[in-house]
Design a protein around this motif. Structure first.
Motif, PDB file in Angstrom:
ATOM      1  N   SER A  56       0.861  -1.177   0.000  1.00 26.33           N
ATOM      2  CA  SER A  56       0.000   0.000   0.000  1.00 26.33           C
ATOM      3  C   SER A  56       0.899   1.230   0.000  1.00 26.33           C
ATOM      4  O   SER A  56       2.103   1.131   0.144  1.00 26.33           O
ATOM      5  CB  SER A  56      -0.933   0.005   1.213  1.00 26.33           C
ATOM      6  OG  SER A  56      -0.188   0.016   2.415  1.00 26.33           O
ATOM      7  N   GLY A  57       0.281   2.365  -0.150  1.00 26.37           N
ATOM      8  CA  GLY A  57       1.044   3.611  -0.183  1.00 26.37           C
ATOM      9  C   GLY A  57       0.812   4.302  -1.493  1.00 26.37           C
ATOM     10  O   GLY A  57      -0.265   4.805  -1.758  1.00 26.37           O
ATOM     11  N   ASP A  58       1.799   4.295  -2.349  1.00 23.37           N
ATOM     12  CA  ASP A  58       1.707   4.911  -3.666  1.00 23.37           C
ATOM     13  C   ASP A  58       0.666   4.189  -4.511  1.00 23.37           C
ATOM     14  O   ASP A  58       0.519   2.972  -4.429  1.00 23.37           O
ATOM     15  CB  ASP A  58       3.084   4.854  -4.337  1.00 23.37           C
ATOM     16  CG  ASP A  58       3.142   5.672  -5.594  1.00 23.37           C
ATOM     17  OD1 ASP A  58       2.636   5.190  -6.626  1.00 23.37           O
ATOM     18  OD2 ASP A  58       3.679   6.792  -5.553  1.00 23.37           O
TER      19      ASP A  58
ATOM     20  N   GLY B 119      11.285   3.069   0.221  1.00 26.95           N
ATOM     21  CA  GLY B 119      10.730   3.901   1.278  1.00 26.95           C
ATOM     22  C   GLY B 119       9.300   4.328   1.015  1.00 26.95           C
ATOM     23  O   GLY B 119       8.585   4.715   1.935  1.00 26.95           O
ATOM     24  N   ALA B 120       8.863   4.260  -0.242  1.00 25.83           N
ATOM     25  CA  ALA B 120       7.501   4.662  -0.599  1.00 25.83           C
ATOM     26  C   ALA B 120       6.517   3.507  -0.484  1.00 25.83           C
ATOM     27  O   ALA B 120       5.326   3.674  -0.708  1.00 25.83           O
ATOM     28  CB  ALA B 120       7.477   5.214  -2.025  1.00 25.83           C
ATOM     29  N   VAL B 121       7.027   2.327  -0.131  1.00 22.21           N
ATOM     30  CA  VAL B 121       6.197   1.122  -0.104  1.00 22.21           C
ATOM     31  C   VAL B 121       5.958   0.679   1.329  1.00 22.21           C
ATOM     32  O   VAL B 121       6.889   0.552   2.123  1.00 22.21           O
ATOM     33  CB  VAL B 121       6.882  -0.025  -0.891  1.00 22.21           C
ATOM     34  CG1 VAL B 121       6.053  -1.293  -0.809  1.00 22.21           C
ATOM     35  CG2 VAL B 121       7.129   0.374  -2.335  1.00 22.21           C
ATOM     36  N   THR B 122       4.704   0.419   1.655  1.00 23.00           N
ATOM     37  CA  THR B 122       4.319  -0.158   2.938  1.00 23.00           C
ATOM     38  C   THR B 122       3.743  -1.529   2.642  1.00 23.00           C
ATOM     39  O   THR B 122       2.985  -1.686   1.678  1.00 23.00           O
ATOM     40  CB  THR B 122       3.253   0.712   3.633  1.00 23.00           C
ATOM     41  OG1 THR B 122       3.777   2.014   3.816  1.00 23.00           O
ATOM     42  CG2 THR B 122       2.849   0.131   4.978  1.00 23.00           C
ATOM     43  N   VAL B 123       4.074  -2.528   3.454  1.00 23.81           N
ATOM     44  CA  VAL B 123       3.526  -3.868   3.258  1.00 23.81           C
ATOM     45  C   VAL B 123       2.935  -4.389   4.555  1.00 23.81           C
ATOM     46  O   VAL B 123       3.402  -4.062   5.647  1.00 23.81           O
ATOM     47  CB  VAL B 123       4.580  -4.880   2.733  1.00 23.81           C
ATOM     48  CG1 VAL B 123       5.075  -4.492   1.354  1.00 23.81           C
ATOM     49  CG2 VAL B 123       5.738  -5.031   3.685  1.00 23.81           C
TER      50      VAL B 123
END
Length: 90
Positions: free
Chosen positions: A51-53, A82-86
């Motif tokens: 999630s994120g971008d 750094g733009a990616v959340t998992v």
């Protein structure tokens, strides 16, 4: 779950859908569950949803850790890690 078992479970879901015994959403959930179970058991890794971008939203990868999952998503989407959340998919 081995490949033959996975294929049988997908076939069962398709057959029930064709017979009118379940709706499309139910069939999709069952097939997605079969594929996820097969993939995680085969690879002996966990599934992680990104999630994120907007570019990575909803991407699911298999990995041994959250950091490895972020790296895989970043590689697939050309985003910075750094733009990616998992989050681990249960």
């Amino acid at each position: 779950m081995d490949r033959i078992s996975a294929l049988r479970n997908v076939e069962d879901a398709l057959s029930e859908f064709e017979a009118g015994e379940c709706d499309l959403a139910t069939m999709e959930r069952r097939v997605r569950g079969v594929l996820r179970t097969y993939a995680t058991e085969f690879a002996e890794q966990d599934a992680y949803r990104a999630s994120g971008d907007e570019e990575c939203e909803g991407v699911v990868v298999l990995a041994s850790s959250p950091s490895e999952a972020r790296e895989r998503v970043a590689d697939l989407t050309d985003l910075d890690r750094g733009a990616v959340t998992v989050d681990r998919v249960e």
